[in-house]
Write an enzyme that holds these catalytic residues in place. Structure first.
Site, short mmCIF file in Angstrom:
data_model
loop_
_atom_site.label_atom_id
_atom_site.label_comp_id
_atom_site.label_asym_id
_atom_site.label_seq_id
_atom_site.Cartn_x
_atom_site.Cartn_y
_atom_site.Cartn_z
N ASP A 52 -56.85 -28.24 -21.02
CA ASP A 52 -56.48 -27.71 -21.88
C ASP A 52 -57.53 -26.58 -21.29
O ASP A 52 -57.21 -25.32 -22.36
CB ASP A 52 -57.04 -28.41 -23.45
CG ASP A 52 -58.91 -29.03 -23.09
OD1 ASP A 52 -59.75 -28.07 -22.58
OD2 ASP A 52 -59.28 -30.29 -23.53
N HIS A 72 -55.68 -32.86 -13.64
CA HIS A 72 -54.38 -32.52 -13.73
C HIS A 72 -54.06 -31.33 -14.26
O HIS A 72 -52.95 -31.51 -15.04
CB HIS A 72 -54.78 -33.64 -15.53
CG HIS A 72 -54.99 -35.07 -14.46
ND1 HIS A 72 -55.72 -36.03 -16.00
CD2 HIS A 72 -55.01 -35.81 -13.77
CE1 HIS A 72 -55.58 -37.05 -15.34
NE2 HIS A 72 -55.74 -37.02 -14.17
N CYS A 120 -42.11 -22.72 -11.79
CA CYS A 120 -40.49 -22.94 -11.49
C CYS A 120 -39.72 -24.16 -11.32
O CYS A 120 -40.51 -23.98 -9.57
CB CYS A 120 -39.55 -21.37 -11.50
SG CYS A 120 -37.27 -22.15 -11.04
N CYS A 165 -35.17 -16.88 -10.88
CA CYS A 165 -33.66 -17.59 -10.58
C CYS A 165 -32.47 -16.45 -11.53
O CYS A 165 -31.87 -16.45 -10.26
CB CYS A 165 -33.67 -19.73 -11.46
SG CYS A 165 -34.65 -19.80 -10.52
N SER A 200 -62.32 -43.09 -20.97
CA SER A 200 -61.62 -44.14 -20.53
C SER A 200 -61.42 -44.82 -19.26
O SER A 200 -61.89 -46.03 -19.14
CB SER A 200 -60.95 -44.70 -21.44
OG SER A 200 -59.27 -44.23 -21.28
#
Length: 273
Positions: free
Chosen positions: A123, A138, A146, A173, A244
């Site tokens: 976030d 992450h 792309c 592209c 966790s």
């Protein structure tokens, strides 16, 4: 990086919130490992709890997924990008503000106590709170790439598409695509006007833009192992907040820290030593 997983014993002299506070006060190089639990009070659901994101996807089944994990699976995304982009606006960072925990991390950094925050969250609320020494393990929505030509753009370039639930396509592209053939005029035949097959205009073929968040089937960002190796040599305290610890390899940070470094874990569920 060499990994040795060992079970830690609980330190009997550290058992109360006051002990944790004293540890934080006396420590100078704190590593903080955070998860979705620090953002739930902001309105962002966690992933694995009883009322979390996966449970909601499974219960409502509005996206016709065989498994809720497919929402963040790279192979499924490439085949069905519209599914992710029908959902992504619900977790997009611009809709949320940092929690007191995010501001606590910022305070640790202001006091020059934060060695690094390893966050599993996508976030970006740590940076929104002002934290600079953060590794978004992450990834995040702050940039997008792309999937075909690997052109990277600021996340704001696809923000309107995300909020409008549209699939964003790569402009690079689209520019590199060959020009479309000119239409041929329709031919008149005895039976009347009839279009030639070559009149059909070929569809455009730009590739899909994907936020730089780590999907299942993708590796972690390249800095993770290098920074963790350095930080384990310097850290004098590990704080684990709102996770966790079910997703490797981030979950292994706990076991990789030397046993001489105290660890304080803050979570809702009970932890067994």
């Amino acid at each position: 990086m060499h990994k040795i997983l060992r079970r830690r014993e609980r330190r009997e002299e550290i058992w109360s919130p006051n002990h944790a506070i004293e540890l934080i006060k006396s420590s100078k190089k704190i590593v903080v490992l955070t998860g979705a639990g620090i953002s739930t009070s902001c309105g962002i659901p966690d992933f694995r709890s009883e009322n979390g994101l996966y449970a909601e996807l499974r219960e409502k089944n509005e996206f016709d997924l065989e498994d809720p994990h497919q929402m963040f699976d790279i192979h499924y995304f490439k085949q069905h990008p519209h599914v992710f982009y029908s959902f992504a606006h619900k977790i997009y960072p611009s809709n949320f503000q940092p929690s007191p925990c995010h501001r606590f991390l910022a305070l640790l950094e202001q006091k020059d106590k934060l060695l690094r925050n390893y966050t599993q969250n996508i976030d970006g609320l740590e940076r929104k709170a002002g934290v600079q020494r953060v590794l978004q393990c992450h990834g995040s929505f702050s940039t997008a790439t792309c999937v075909q030509c690997r052109t990277k753009v600021p996340g704001q370039d696809i923000e309107a598409d995300i909020l409008s639930q549209r699939v964003p396509y790569c402009r690079a592209c689209a520019k590199a695509a060959p020009p479309r053939p000119k239409r041929k005029k329709a031919k008149k035949r005895k039976s009347g006007w009839q279009s030639d097959e070559s009149e059909k205009e070929p569809p455009p073929n730009p590739s899909i833009m994907k936020p730089d968040i780590t999907f299942f089937g993708e590796g972690l960002i390249s800095d993770f192992d290098d920074l963790l190796s350095k930080d384990t040599e310097q850290a004098d305290l590990l704080l684990i907040i709102g996770t966790s610890l079910q997703v490797a390899p981030v979950s292994e940070v706990v076991s990789l820290m030397p046993h001489s470094i105290p660890q304080v874990r803050l979570q809702v569920s009970k932890h067994i030593h």
